[in-house]
Structure formats: C-alpha cells, structure tokens
Design an enzyme around this catalytic site. Structure first.
Site, mmCIF file in Angstrom:
data_model
loop_
_atom_site.group_PDB
_atom_site.id
_atom_site.type_symbol
_atom_site.label_atom_id
_atom_site.label_comp_id
_atom_site.label_asym_id
_atom_site.label_seq_id
_atom_site.Cartn_x
_atom_site.Cartn_y
_atom_site.Cartn_z
ATOM 1 N N MET A 1 8.220 53.364 84.870
ATOM 2 C CA MET A 1 8.428 54.143 83.601
ATOM 3 C C MET A 1 7.555 55.357 83.828
ATOM 4 O O MET A 1 6.043 55.336 83.939
ATOM 5 C CB MET A 1 7.981 53.307 82.309
ATOM 6 C CG MET A 1 8.151 54.232 81.104
ATOM 7 S SD MET A 1 9.663 54.773 80.904
ATOM 8 C CE MET A 1 9.458 56.402 79.898
ATOM 9 N N GLU A 2 8.091 56.504 83.835
ATOM 10 C CA GLU A 2 7.233 57.604 84.203
ATOM 11 C C GLU A 2 6.435 58.131 82.991
ATOM 12 O O GLU A 2 5.931 59.502 82.983
ATOM 13 C CB GLU A 2 8.104 58.914 84.448
ATOM 14 C CG GLU A 2 9.041 59.233 83.314
ATOM 15 C CD GLU A 2 10.479 58.218 83.046
ATOM 16 O OE1 GLU A 2 11.318 58.926 82.330
ATOM 17 O OE2 GLU A 2 10.536 57.379 83.857
ATOM 18 N N ASN A 3 5.599 57.380 82.205
ATOM 19 C CA ASN A 3 4.596 57.812 81.652
ATOM 20 C C ASN A 3 3.592 59.095 81.968
ATOM 21 O O ASN A 3 3.097 58.596 83.104
ATOM 22 C CB ASN A 3 3.775 56.711 80.842
ATOM 23 C CG ASN A 3 4.747 55.540 80.373
ATOM 24 O OD1 ASN A 3 5.409 55.962 79.341
ATOM 25 N ND2 ASN A 3 4.619 54.487 80.803
ATOM 26 N N ARG B 1 12.042 41.724 85.612
ATOM 27 C CA ARG B 1 12.660 43.122 85.819
ATOM 28 C C ARG B 1 14.275 42.869 85.582
ATOM 29 O O ARG B 1 14.912 42.298 86.597
ATOM 30 C CB ARG B 1 12.252 43.560 87.075
ATOM 31 C CG ARG B 1 13.043 45.023 87.419
ATOM 32 C CD ARG B 1 12.527 45.369 88.900
ATOM 33 N NE ARG B 1 13.184 46.686 89.060
ATOM 34 C CZ ARG B 1 13.030 47.225 90.515
ATOM 35 N NH1 ARG B 1 12.150 46.453 91.557
ATOM 36 N NH2 ARG B 1 13.610 48.292 90.715
ATOM 37 N N TYR C 1 22.003 58.733 86.552
ATOM 38 C CA TYR C 1 21.367 58.769 87.840
ATOM 39 C C TYR C 1 22.179 59.308 89.102
ATOM 40 O O TYR C 1 21.798 60.125 89.710
ATOM 41 C CB TYR C 1 20.811 57.307 88.284
ATOM 42 C CG TYR C 1 19.899 56.685 87.326
ATOM 43 C CD1 TYR C 1 18.417 56.770 87.450
ATOM 44 C CD2 TYR C 1 20.015 56.144 85.924
ATOM 45 C CE1 TYR C 1 17.387 56.149 86.572
ATOM 46 C CE2 TYR C 1 19.346 55.573 85.078
ATOM 47 C CZ TYR C 1 17.909 55.719 85.522
ATOM 48 O OH TYR C 1 17.122 55.026 84.493
ATOM 49 N N HIS D 1 10.378 58.582 92.864
ATOM 50 C CA HIS D 1 11.510 58.737 91.646
ATOM 51 C C HIS D 1 10.325 58.940 90.538
ATOM 52 O O HIS D 1 10.798 59.777 89.657
ATOM 53 C CB HIS D 1 12.290 57.402 91.524
ATOM 54 C CG HIS D 1 13.328 57.722 90.374
ATOM 55 N ND1 HIS D 1 14.602 58.121 90.544
ATOM 56 C CD2 HIS D 1 13.156 57.527 88.969
ATOM 57 C CE1 HIS D 1 15.178 58.291 89.341
ATOM 58 N NE2 HIS D 1 14.336 57.648 88.515
ATOM 59 N N GLU D 2 9.379 58.109 90.213
ATOM 60 C CA GLU D 2 8.808 58.117 89.009
ATOM 61 C C GLU D 2 7.999 59.542 89.178
ATOM 62 O O GLU D 2 7.712 60.290 87.992
ATOM 63 C CB GLU D 2 7.919 56.990 88.657
ATOM 64 C CG GLU D 2 8.870 55.798 88.595
ATOM 65 C CD GLU D 2 9.624 55.593 87.723
ATOM 66 O OE1 GLU D 2 9.723 56.548 86.641
ATOM 67 O OE2 GLU D 2 10.559 54.789 87.873
ATOM 68 N N GLU E 1 17.381 62.007 84.481
ATOM 69 C CA GLU E 1 17.748 61.075 85.611
ATOM 70 C C GLU E 1 18.331 61.591 86.742
ATOM 71 O O GLU E 1 18.098 61.397 87.808
ATOM 72 C CB GLU E 1 18.378 59.618 84.954
ATOM 73 C CG GLU E 1 17.499 58.785 83.979
ATOM 74 C CD GLU E 1 16.000 58.304 84.589
ATOM 75 O OE1 GLU E 1 15.759 58.697 85.827
ATOM 76 O OE2 GLU E 1 15.286 58.003 83.604
#
Length: 657
Positions: free
Chosen positions: A303-305, A589, A415, A328-329, A351
């Site tokens: 998760m790209e926080n 996951r 995506y 990706h993140e 995405e």
C-alpha cells in the site's frame, strides 16, 4: 496498492531533498492545468456522503490515544475548512462504526458546541455525519472513538507477530476504510494536509504516512506532520515493535527486529529505483521513501502510503525475486499519490499509470526481456480474468457504481489494461514523445485529483494534436469505453517463456524433466509460466515427479504457492493439502490465499477442510481478508451428483494443445 504480482528475476532487484522548489514543510501549490476549467461529471464520487462543492477540508489535525487493550483509537479530529459555496452552512462527513461524542466549532478561540446528526449505517458506506455550522467557522472539531471492529484497522495479539512479544496495529484506508478510524470527507477527490499527536503504551513505536523521524525515541508520545496534501485513502498509521535501518540517505526500512536485516537485504536496491524513476518522470516530491514490513496478515501486496509504503512480508524470500512490488508502490509516488483519481470509477488513472511506470523501471534497470516477461504475465492474467467478468466491469472508464463498494471494482482491468493502453499510445507516438508527455502530465497535475475526461482532453491537446492520425478517436473509445482488449493492442513476447513452454511440452510428452542446467537459471517468472500453463489438473504421478524435483510443496515463495497448491488440490494430490492449509493459515494476503480457498471449495471434503483452517486463521486475518474468504466459502455450492466423481476422472490431466 498492488493486488497482483509484478515479478523481478532472482538476484536482480536491486528520499532528503528531492529537488522540489518548495521549501521543506511547505505544501506545494496546486497547478492549474489547461483543461481544469472543464468540470467533468466523472469527478462525482458516489461512494462518499461528503459535499466538497460546498465545503472542503484543507487541513486535518488529529489528537489520538491508541489503546491495544480496548482495540480503539480515541480523541479528536480538527478540520480547517474552506467554504466554497457562499450559501452552505453544513459540513457532511463520512463515518463507519464511529462513536461521535461531541462536535464543536472554534469561535474566536473558544470551542462552542454544534448540532449534528448521525444517520443510520449503510452496509457499504457507513453513516453520514451532518454537522450544522451556521457561522461557517473556519475550524470544526469532532471528538470520537473507533470500534474494535473498524474495517480499516487490524489489531494483532503478540502471538500473531514476527517477534511474538508485543502487539501490533496497522491501518488499511483504501478504498473507503479511512472513515472507520477518522471522520472525514472520505473521497479521493478531496486532498488535505495533516498533523497528528498520538499517545500509546511506551514499548511500541508509532508511525504514520507522514514525516517519521528514523531517530525518534520510543516513548509513547509521537507527533507527525504531512505538509503535502493527500486524499483520505493515503492516511495511515501503524504501531508495534518496530526498528529502523537505512538503505540510503532518503530511504530505509521499518520492521520488527527479527525481520529487519532480511528486509534491508531484500530491498537494498530501492535507491536505484528512485533515481531511475526521477530520471524518467521528474523529482521525487515526498522527501523520504521508507518502507514498513507488516505481519503476514496484511491483506495486500503493498500500500503506497506516502513516505511510508506498507509491505507484505511474503515478498521477502531471500532471493529478491518478488520485490518488483517495491517498484510498483514507489511508482505511485508519481501516479496515484501525486496525481490521484478523483473517484474510484477512474481507478485506472492510479493503477494503470503505476503499472506502466513500474514496467519502465524494470526495463531501465533490468532489461527489455524482463519487462516483456512482466507484461506477458499481466496480459495473460488479464485475459483469463476477463473471461469470467461482466462486460461493464471490463471498461477502463467504469460507469458510476451507486450502492456498490469500490473494493469490488478492484480487478486486473485498471492495472493491466490501463498499462496496456498507455503502452499502445507509446507505440503509436514514440517513446521519447510519450515520456515527455507523461512527465508533463505529472508536473501539470501535481497534488491534484483528476478524472478520466481530464486525461483524455489533456492527451488530445498536449500529445495527439502534434501527431495527427497516430491514434484515432474510435481507438480511444475502444480502450476506454468498450469491453475486452482492442485488436490493436501491442503483443508482449518473451523469449524466456517460449523456452519454458518448450520444456513443459516436452515433459508432458516424455515425462523427462527439463535439463537441470536450464531450470537452474529460471527465476520466479519462469516457474510461474511453467505452472500456469499446466492446465487445470495433472496426474498424481506427474505431481509427485515435479514435487520431488523442485520441492513445490512447502515453498516459501508465495507466487509459486498460489499456483502449485490449487493445481495439486484440483488434481487430488494428498501431500499438498496439509501444506496448503498451513500456508493459508499463516498468510493473510488475499491474492495468495483466495485461489487456494477456491480450489478447496470445489469439493465437500475440501470445503470442510477450508472452513476448519479458516476458523483457526480468522483471528490473524485482516477484516478485509476475513470478509473475502467468508464470502467465497458462503458462495461455494454443493457439487452436483455427477460432479462428485470429477476429481477421480480429472487425475488424467488435460491434453497438451
């Protein structure tokens, strides 16, 4: 956020001032884009009760106490407001399972009570909190408590952590779970800066998607500031037995002590990824890029926080074969965090762009063949998933989703199809032209929320106008508003996969395994291709041969596990079931465990086993994962009488095409 795998080869993978003109701590100014004057209907967010056309949150100040025993955050949220409608006197916020204790307004330094009403809860969207603000005060404060069952928070007992000594808590706000731990305008169309003061038991470290100090003492009293405006789904918090180790001057890893050294070794090339992306698309504008390794119950890959990417530990397998997830993140720091979809109808703007950028990082660092393998995996996965999807869910420009949880819109379409669309444009106009365009898109829309109509207008004005005839309007229509993959889509072809296919076909025909010198050079990509192309089932003796040669049962590689175990279960291979059960009990996951649950759910015996494992695993699963598994098992129907004999017949395997 990454739901599906983007893989790097074995041993190949490998943020200080980013060069911004804004001074540290200053919120960068919004840039007015050429097409911004046109307001698109696609900006409307049907997943939020908020009315940002009337009033918007500009800044959020949190003062919270974190209580592990009560599984609760409690305190205040103070909003600095921008009233955009001169007639508006009501602030509407999104909440879910929050106990609202009082609401006040700042009236010249004195806090005075405000009338407010909390609507009945909607199962998907929570409760609308309507606050009457007759004086249109610039600051409003809500005192509240979260529920132990908050969908955006997971509370773990010490036994569920890596170290097994201290408890752990972390948030997952995307898509609309932020409202379960902060009353907010919970829509990606509203961006705000924020600060926070959090108190906790002194033996845990608290972190947020903000300016975490790597040298901060662990003392139970923490303060944070996020000077760049973010949407609500990027609000994040975590607390546990966490330590820090640097990778570079602007990047490092937070993890439990037992995990930290393995994580740093696995992610040691992160700085190379940052520099590569900067060279392509401009400066990293968030100052630091740190990573937090969460317990295995984290429901997503990453998760790209901002400033603090949350990561699953399932990517740490000791050979760097799965850490493309970092690329990706990280790419979200440009596409998604910097330029954000204004509503979840246009999630491909987050995405699809990120998957495209991730592919460019792969190619720049590790070569064209590696990028082709990644694309081919994505394209094949997308086509397989689309085969069972409703046509309306195959569009990039999704129709409004009233009454539908936006989590349900998450699939491979935004995506892989989104990235494929951008690859198509790149091919038509040339890479140099497309790179310059994409960099200008990020620059001109930095720290803004945008919609698909804005992108199309910007694309036509700033790229396609200079290349007449390169992309026709009907081709754009096909990509954005029609199901399936257009016939003009560029085809990804991997030489490595061609060799893997040859080896697999030869084995299926002769029962002679590929030469060990050949398979010793295979990375995770190749093994994924090898297993995914086997068909639905194999004979038990074939599975035994593969297992003895390659040790698939018990593998630590989640990408292999999620493919091997379903194949083995469908084929009636007994040694795999217990190992599969141990895997899905240990890992939360969703992407890795749902295919295994699905395979188990096809038989009565498998369903019984799956439910038994699920009951053991449930305390350690995130609420999002729990809901997904429960729905899958509830939906699984008893097999028809004639289907009961299918497992025995299926052991003969599928013919090779």
């Amino acid at each position: 956020m990454r739901l599906t795998a983007l893989l790097f080869p074995l041993a190949m993978i490998a943020a200080g001032c980013s060069g911004d003109t804004a001074a540290p701590g200053d919120a960068p100014p919004a840039v007015q884009s050429p097409e911004a004057a046109t307001v698109s209907e696609r900006r409307h967010d049907e997943h939020s009760h908020a009315q940002p056309d009337k009033v918007r949150i500009a800044d959020l100040a949190l003062d919270l106490a974190l209580d592990f025993d009560a599984r609760q955050l409690a305190g205040t949220a103070t909003y600095t407001l921008e009233w955009t409608d001169p007639a508006a006197t009501q602030l509407v916020l999104d909440t879910r399972e929050l106990a609202i204790e009082k609401v006040e307004a700042d009236a010249n330094g004195a806090w005075t009570p405000l009338q407010h009403a909390l609507d009945a809860a909607d199962p998907a969207f929570g409760s609308r909190l309507a606050i009457e603000v007759p004086q249109r005060n610039a600051r409003v404060r809500v005192t509240y408590r979260t529920a132990p069952t908050a969908s955006g928070l997971q509370w773990l007992e010490p036994s569920m952590t890596e170290g097994g000594v201290q408890p752990f808590m972390f948030s997952q706000s995307q898509a609309i779970h932020a409202r379960s731990w902060v009353p907010l305008q919970d829509t990606p169309g509203v961006r705000f800066t924020y600060s926070a003061h959090v108190t906790s038991r002194p033996d845990v470290m608290v972190l947020m998607s903000a300016d975490n100090d790597p040298a901060a003492p662990r003392d139970g009293d923490y303060s944070f500031r996020m000077p760049q405006p973010i949407p609500s789904y990027l609000l994040a918090i975590a607390a546990g037995d966490l330590v820090f180790k640097p990778i570079s001057a602007r990047s490092g890893v937070w993890a439990e002590p037992a995990m930290i050294d393995r994580a740093v070794a696995e992610f040691e090339d992160t700085e190379k990824m940052i520099a590569t992306t900067e060279a392509l698309y401009g400066p990293y504008r968030w100052e630091r890029y740190d990573m937090l390794v969460l317990p295995p119950s984290f429901p997503f890959g990453g998760m790209e926080n901002p400033r603090l990417t949350f990561l699953t530990p399932t990517v740490i397998v000791g050979d760097k074969s799965l850490v493309s997830l970092i690329a990706h993140e990280l790419a979200h720091s440009w596409s998604g965090n910097l330029v954000t979809n204004a509503s979840w109808k246009d999630i491909w703007l987050n995405e699809g762009f990120t998957t495209y950028v991730q592919g460019r990082i792969t190619e720049a660092l590790y070569g064209e063949e590696m990028a082709q393998m990644e694309r081919q995996i994505d394209h094949d996965t997308l086509k397989d998933e689309m085969a069972g999807m409703r046509p309306e869910d195959q569009l990039l420009a999704l129709a409004p989703l009233p009454g539908r949880d936006p989590d349900e819109a998450l699939s491979e379409v935004p995506y892989a199809k989104g990235a494929w669309f951008l690859q198509f444009i790149e091919e038509r106009v040339g890479r140099a032209n497309f790179d310059a365009f994409l960099r200008s898109w990020f620059d001109d829309h930095a720290f803004q929320s945008v919609d698909g109509d804005q992108f199309v207008a910007y694309l036509k004005q700033n790229l396609l106008a200079a290349h007449p005839g390169a992309v026709r309007d009907e081709e754009l229509e096909q990509w954005l508003n029609q199901p399936g993959i257009p016939p003009t889509a560029p085809i990804a072809r991997s030489r490595t996969f061609a060799n893997v296919d040859t080896a697999r076909i030869a084995w299926r025909g002769s029962a002679i395994l590929p030469n060990a010198q050949v398979t010793s050079e295979w990375g995770t990509h190749a093994w994924v291709r090898f297993l995914e192309s086997m068909g639905d089932t194999l004979r038990v003796e074939q599975l035994e041969q593969l297992d003895q040669a390659y040790g698939f049962t018990g593998t630590a590689n989640g990408e292999i596990a999620m493919r091997w175990y379903p194949l083995a279960i469908r084929s009636g291979y007994p040694p795999a079931q217990e190992a599969a059960g141990a895997f899905i009990q240990r890992v939360g996951r969703r992407k890795l465990i749902l295919p295994i649950y699905q395979a188990l759910a096809t038989t009565a015996e498998g369903r019984a086993f799956a439910r038994e494992v699920f009951e053991r695993a449930r305390p350690g699963y995130h609420p999002i994962t729990t809901a997904s598994v429960q729905a899958l098992l509830d939906k699984a129907a008893e097999p028809a009488p004639q289907a009961a004999a299918a497992p025995a017949a299926a052991t003969t395997g599928q013919p090779e095409p």
